[in-house]
Every structure is written in C-alpha cells, then in structure tokens.
Write an enzyme that holds these catalytic residues in place. Structure first.
Site: not given
Lengths: 329, 327
Positions: A243, A272, A291
């Site tokens: 993360r 993000e 991601h």
C-alpha cells in the site's frame, strides 16, 4: 428467475457501459445487480432491496452515508485481500458482515512485482521510448541496466505474495532474503532458497532489489522511511506492491533525487491516484503503475467469483468462507 | 610492458561504440585505436593491428578494411550472433573469428522475461496512465492484461538462452513447450518441466506466449511468418530476442492489426533501428526495445573480458576459446 435473486449494489465499472461489464454475469449468477450510478437516481426506492454491497477497487465506498441507505444490508463483500479501506468494526456494529478475497490475488500480484523489478532493472520503459523516438537514428549503446540474475532480492513481508515472489526469483538465480513478523518453516525456506533476516536493517543493507509485500497495519505505516532508504545500497531498487502509505513518499522523492537509491517501481501510492503535479510522476527513476496488481482478466474473474460466493453465503445465512472479523490481523 | 601490447582496432569509445566504463578491460592488454583515428593514417596504423574488436557490428569487417590490416589475426565479436560477419571470407584471409557465447545468456533471458511480463501486464500503458498530467482519474480498470502464472510458454530455439528462459518461467508455474533442431536430454527437459514439440505448428497452436530464441541462419530467416502467426492463438503474445529477420515484419504488422495475435514484444528488428515511420512503432500492442538484451554493466564487462581473452589467445598462438568457423 430474476425476481427471486437478492439485490446487490455494485461498482459502476461492473454496470452498463463499465469496463468490467463483461464480467457482470459472474455476479448475476446469484444477484440482481444495480450499479452505484443507477442506485443514486433513487436511493429511497432501491436501498431497502439491497442485501449485498459488492466492492471493486474501493468502490462503492462503504461509508456511513451509504450504509445508512441500506437497511437490509447483510454483507460488504470486497474484491481483493486488503481491507485497510474498510472500518470493519463499524460495519460489523451494524450487523453487517465483511468479506475479502484472499488466495486468488497472490499470483497476479507476484507476477506484477516481478514485472516491475525487471522493467526497472532493465530500463524497459526508457528503451521503448527510445525505440519509438522520432529522433532515434542509431541503437543507444549507453542504455544500460542492472543485472537481475544472481542479484540479492530482499523481501519485506513473506505472506502469500512475498512467498510467490521468492518462488519466481529463484529461477533467476537470485539470492533471496526475507524479513517477516513470523519466520517461515525450514521446508518453506528451502523450497525457495530463502534466508530469514531477523533484522530489517540487515535486509536493507544487503539487497540489490527490495520488494515490499506487507499488509497495511499500524505497524507497517511508513515502514520504509528516510532512515531505511539511507541504509539501502545506492544501486538498489525499491519495489512496492503493498500500500502507498507503507512507504514515506516524501522521503522516497528525496532519496530518488539524491541518488540514495537507484530507482523505485511502485504499483501503489498514497493517494491513488497521485495529484497530477506530484514529483514522483516526473522522476526519471520512478516507475509508477496505477494499482494494476490484479489486473488480468482471469484474476479479475476469480476475484469476482469469490466476491459473489462470499456474498451469496452471507445472504443465505450460511458461514461466509472469507469473513473478516478483526480489522488488523 | 607498454611497448609489447598488441594493437587493436575498435569503432569508438562511447557514442555508438564501446562503453567507456569497460575500456580498461581492453587497455590492460592492448593499445586501442578508434576507427576514426585509424582512417587518418591507415598506412601507418594498419600493419600494427593484430585484432579487431567488433561492437554493435562495427567497424564493419569488410574486404576494404581487412585489406588495410596485413597483420590481423582475429576479429573478436561482442555478442554471440555473428550473422553480420562473412566468417568464411574472413577465415580465408587467415583471420579467426570469435564471439561471446554463454556470458550473454542470463542477461538476454532476463530481458526476454521482462518483455514477456511487461507486454502481458501492459506496463507501458499503465505507466502512461499513472503519470499522465491530464488524466482526471487514472484508475486503470480497463487495463486488463493476460495472466502469466500457469500459462503456456512455447520456446522456439532451446539453446543456452532458450533454456535459461525455461528455467525462469518455471517459477511462474508456466507450462513449457519447446521446439529445437535437436531435442534436449530427458534430464534437461525434466529439470525445467519442458515438453518437446517436434512439430512447431503444435507449439504455435498451444502457446499463450511464443518466445523466439534462435540463431539467425538461412533456415530461420522468416521463421515466423503469415502462416505461423495465423496458427497462434488470438490471445497469444510473440516475444523475439533473436534477430529481426527471424520474423516477417510485414506479416507481423498485419497479424497485430487484425487480431491474429494479441501483442508482440521485440528486442530486435530489421533494420535496427526501424525507419521512423514504420508501422510497428505506432501499434499500441507492440513493445520494442532497442536491442538491449545484453545491456547490463556486469554482462557488458564480461563480454569485453571474453573478447580480450579470445583475441590474446589467438595472438599468442594458444588454444582459442569461442572460435566461430564457417559451417
């Protein structure tokens, strides 16, 4: 029949015209689905029908404002293994179960970690850019990368993903070391030729490539900060598939600018996406992907199947295979 | 002693030639002279030159050059492919040719895996989305790639490089098929879990990733053409780390445009580099790198060391490692 199937509220990408529309049929095995956009047109009408909230990439967000509109909700079934975006205790307090999808994300995520490692080490993106550049008239003899074969790989977080990264790097004759809360068994270590490093500092000092594959917990926030980066080799590459907040981004920017480490390859950032003027987006030695750890058709399908199976069990009052009860394990 | 060091001709240091960082490997044993300096007085420099070190196929070992080098004993090539050299002709004028096998294999195999993975997982597009200053919400829900773990890899050319590719893909639980002029031993096959395909068509039809790792010879020129591309799955990816001419590029462009295959990843093309308006450069499902399969500092160093060792062995009349002769 359609009418008998319980209703599920789903992310827009799984609805009409969404990018994952082709996979919606997986959900429709057990549910009548309504996507968030359509739900919002008449929440008072649709809300009471919804028994399951099916989440994809953090959406629809399981916030109090939404949950309040779903009095019949039985389960929040999230695609992916990370649950740091969910207040499990709060959701449970409403009498709603939470489920995730472990076991189906690790292969694709480990594959992506290796992709980032190789792409960064061998300057793949720069090579592609040069190959296509209108000004390129000869082969660039000075485009040099760093040897992966035989290099030392340090894995921080030897869970499912970390272990699969170790398995993959064995084929490259990499020397594999790992740091983890719990040591793996000797058989597991031997199977991938991995050496346990009690000290994270030692792992940092010795690694040519550092792959971070930990869960996000209070203990792992900012795990890789200024100090850790300064311990790494100047020739080292940092790869993060955990993360964003596991890495101190400001410290990373400074380290990349100063040459404290050679390069970073990140599939995850915080937030993000990053703000469009964030320095990480312009550093030549930072490779960022949006991601995409689980972004294959096959894995997306497997995740959605698990999301549906978990949700269907909850709605039927059966034990939920991947129920999450404690937020931070 | 300095005076006893033989002279060697190279293309240049830096630029399109030898990496400056590794020239010390040569200067330890040779006086080196660049092609440009040589041409300023070939009659003076020519007779001293005992070795030509070829890098990036330069300086070109053509008759016009060799005629100026009466003392030449060896052309030492950086790289394993010598398709650019007329070995028969060079041998006929009393000059040996050497190459650098084995040292290039790991780096090339690593590159092959990097290309395979980068193409499968759409890394280039992902990075573009992630850093695009104009992207409003670069969440890449529509960027789905193809699964590598558990897929089928078909390796055409199971030499040193092909075998190392097999070793690397085993870690991804890939099912490995291979085609080669000669079948490998049972032990070799078992070690990487590879299945021999005597018929390359079978490999083409069964593979999710087709990896081409052959030498360039008259037999392998155009090995992957229109017919082969049609046999491949529409979801398959072609990866080429051999030579550009092994693939019929026009057929490849057509196959990519009409979806006969999903994508291609090429470290080699013909010519190199491609003309700037070549269609391969603008296709979204093509990843091209500029022949950097061996481009790591460590491997480059090892290659140059091998070149120096081979050339010295020839000059000193010893057994020559890595000599290439015309078949």
């Amino acid at each position: 029949m359609e009418e008998n199937k319980p209703w599920a509220l789903v992310a827009d990408v799984l609805g009409e015209g969404g990018h994952l529309q082709a996979l919606a049929h997986v959900l429709q095995q057990h549910f009548t689905i309504i996507c968030h956009r359509d739900f919002l047109k008449d929440p008072a009408l649709h809300g009471p029908k919804v028994q399951a909230l099916l989440m994809w990439k953090y959406l629809p967000a399981a916030e109090p404002a939404l949950l309040r509109l779903l009095p019949a909700l039985r389960v929040v079934s999230s695609g992916g293994v990370g649950i740091d975006h969910l207040d499990v205790a709060f959701i449970n307090s409403l009498g709603v179960k939470v489920a995730n999808t472990p076991g189906v994300v690790a292969d694709a995520t480990a594959d992506l970690a290796m992709t980032l490692l190789l792409a960064s080490a061998r300057q793949l993106l720069e090579g592609h850019r040069i190959a296509r550049d209108p000004m390129t008239l000869s082969l660039p003899q000075d485009l040099m990368g760093h040897e992966v074969t035989g290099a030392t790989l340090g894995i921080v977080g030897m869970g499912e993903v970390g272990y699969k990264v170790a398995q993959r790097s064995k084929g490259f004759d990499m020397e594999v070391m790992y740091h983890n809360r719990n040591r793996r068994s000797r058989e597991e270590e031997q199977a991938v030729g991995a050496t346990y490093c009690q000290s994270l500092d030692e792992l940092l000092r010795r690694s040519d490539f550092l792959v971070v594959a930990v869960k996000l917990t209070p203990d792992t926030v900012g795990l890789i900060g200024r100090r850790e980066l300064s311990l790494m080799k100047r020739s080292a590459t940092l790869v993060n598939v955990s993360r964003g907040v596991v890495v101190d981004q400001e410290a990373l920017v400074r380290a990349l600018r100063a040459g404290t480490i050679r390069a970073a390859a990140l599939d995850v950032t915080h937030p993000e996406p990053l703000p469009r003027d964030h320095p990480l987006l312009r550093l030549p030695n930072a490779l960022i992907t949006p991601h995409m750890g689980i972004n294959t058709y096959a894995t997306a399908r497997r995740i959605l199947q698990r999301v549906v199976d978990n949700a269907a069990a909850a709605v039927r009052g059966l034990p939920v295979p991947n129920e999450v009860t404690r937020p931070n394990l | 002693m300095e005076e006893e060091k033989p002279w060697a001709l190279i293309s240049e240091v830096g630029g399109d030639g030898l990496l400056e960082d590794v020239t010390d490997v040569l200067t330890r044993h040779f006086h080196i002279i660049s092609h440009r300096d040589f041409l300023q007085n070939p009659r003076l420099h020519g007779p001293r030159i005992r070795a030509v070190f070829q890098w990036n196929a330069q300086p070109v070992a053509e008759p016009a050059l060799l005629a100026l080098l009466p003392s030449l004993k060896v052309v030492a090539n950086g790289g394993v492919g010598v398709d650019h050299l007329d070995v028969g002709y060079i041998n006929s004028v009393g000059v040996k040719v050497t190459n650098t096998p084995a040292v290039v294999s790991s780096a090339t195999a690593d590159m092959a895996m990097g290309l395979l993975l980068a193409s499968a997982r759409r890394i280039v597009e992902g990075h573009q989305v992630a850093v695009d200053p104009k992207a409003a919400a670069p969440i890449a829900n529509n960027l789905l790639g193809v699964e590598v773990t558990g897929s089928t890899l078909g390796i055409i050319g199971m030499g040193d490089i092909g075998y190392k590719i097999a070793q690397r893909s085993k870690g991804f639980d890939m099912k490995i098929l291979y085609h080669n002029r000669k079948r490998r031993s049972v032990e070799d096959e078992r070690a990487v879990g590879a299945t021999y395909c005597p018929n390359v068509d079978e490999l083409l039809q069964g593979s999710d990733f087709v990896m081409v790792a052959v030498n360039l010879t008259p037999e392998t020129t155009g090995l992957i053409g229109h017919r082969e591309l049609l046999l491949m799955k529409p979801t398959a990816t072609l990866v080429n780390v051999s030579r550009g001419l092994v693939v019929d590029q026009d057929a490849l462009v057509k196959a990519l445009l009409c979806g006969s295959i999903r994508a291609a990843a090429l470290d080699v093309t013909h010519p190199e580099p491609l003309p700037r308006d070549h269609p391969l450069l603008s296709l979204p499902n093509v990843l091209i790198t500029p022949h950097v399969g061996t481009h790591t500092y460590a491997t480059t160093r090892r290659m140059v060391q091998m070149m120096a060792d081979s050339a010295l062995a020839v000059i000193q009349g010893q057994v020559v490692p890595n000599e290439v002769t015309a078949k």
